[in-house]
Enzyme design. Sequence first.
Site, PDB file in Angstrom:
ATOM      1  N   ASP A  48       0.826  -1.203   0.000  1.00 41.72           N
ATOM      2  CA  ASP A  48       0.000   0.000   0.000  1.00 41.72           C
ATOM      3  C   ASP A  48       0.860   1.252   0.000  1.00 41.72           C
ATOM      4  O   ASP A  48       2.047   1.227   0.368  1.00 41.72           O
ATOM      5  CB  ASP A  48      -0.923   0.006   1.220  1.00 41.72           C
ATOM      6  CG  ASP A  48      -2.258  -0.658   0.934  1.00 41.72           C
ATOM      7  OD1 ASP A  48      -2.495  -1.023  -0.226  1.00 41.72           O
ATOM      8  OD2 ASP A  48      -3.063  -0.807   1.872  1.00 41.72           O
ATOM      9  N   LYS A  70      -3.479   2.847  -2.417  1.00 46.42           N
ATOM     10  CA  LYS A  70      -4.898   3.163  -2.273  1.00 46.42           C
ATOM     11  C   LYS A  70      -4.992   4.354  -1.325  1.00 46.42           C
ATOM     12  O   LYS A  70      -4.884   4.209  -0.116  1.00 46.42           O
ATOM     13  CB  LYS A  70      -5.689   1.974  -1.743  1.00 46.42           C
ATOM     14  CG  LYS A  70      -5.625   0.755  -2.641  1.00 46.42           C
ATOM     15  CD  LYS A  70      -6.657  -0.288  -2.295  1.00 46.42           C
ATOM     16  CE  LYS A  70      -8.044   0.135  -2.694  1.00 46.42           C
ATOM     17  NZ  LYS A  70      -8.220   0.289  -4.143  1.00 46.42           N
ATOM     18  N   MET A 186      -8.847   9.302   8.147  1.00 48.78           N
ATOM     19  CA  MET A 186      -9.245   9.831   6.830  1.00 48.78           C
ATOM     20  C   MET A 186     -10.303  10.919   6.953  1.00 48.78           C
ATOM     21  O   MET A 186     -11.273  10.957   6.202  1.00 48.78           O
ATOM     22  CB  MET A 186      -9.743   8.683   5.934  1.00 48.78           C
ATOM     23  CG  MET A 186      -8.680   7.626   5.648  1.00 48.78           C
ATOM     24  SD  MET A 186      -9.313   6.136   4.840  1.00 48.78           S
ATOM     25  CE  MET A 186      -9.997   5.246   6.257  1.00 48.78           C
TER      26      MET A 186
END
Length: 285
Positions: A48, A70, A186
């Site tokens: 990742d 991602k 996030m």
Amino acid sequence: MNFPHELPPTEPPRAPVVTLVGAGPGHPDLLTVAAVKAIRRATVLLVDDLVGDAVLRYARPSTRIVRVGKRGGCRSTPQAFIERWMIAEARRGERVVRLKGGDPCLFGRAGEERRALEAAGLRVEVVNGITAGIAAATALGVPLTHRDHAHGVIFATGHTRDGAPSPDWRSLATLASQGYTLVIYMGVASAAEIERGLLEVLPAATPVGIVQHASLPQERRVHARLGDLHAALSRHGLASPAIIVVGDVLAAASPHVTAPSAQAGGAAPTPRAGLNPTTAAVQEC
């Protein structure tokens, strides 16, 4: 009774294994021993975006490294493509490791990948990692629970699947008002929405901590108030990847927090010769 012409029974061949590994919040010293062993065994690493080169140096020089980043707001490798790649490599006899930042089972899509891999007849092993929310709280000098301030913790994401409803921030604020610490992943892009939703229940003076790049040498951290969350992010120029911690537990912050050291706990691993990861997909932010 076995007769001379009979062969002893043999066990059926075991299905190939794919290992889902948590790389921790970023600093290589925070890898688990199990994660290091899995990385060293791998012949193919699907990595990742938040996994840094310092972690990849534990891989063998012959290991094929494939970046399948991602990140929200970027062009990312499609999830179905990642799953097909893991299945194909494992069936070819490769020792496949899917290396994710933090813990693969916390906002790491391990559930989706495990389902796809097992449906293809593969075995799946999971190696847990230290999640960024815990590392961020440590960076802020607070525990996530505290007998005087918080008797529980809630991990939430500010970034949901396209078309899915946003988290119910009012309900989460109600829980926070009852003694739960909120740890929001996030959440930078939706900070204004988060602030509005939480302020429906929580007072504007509720303490907030923000940590960007938790555990890494470039780590940045800011203490603020809930009513100033969005403005504080803009004022200090904080961006993803960042963790937002909300709750009275921040009142217990230690005044003696120091920045992480690039060599904390010992020397960094020997650089991996010829580190030149394969690019699986273009990312544009």
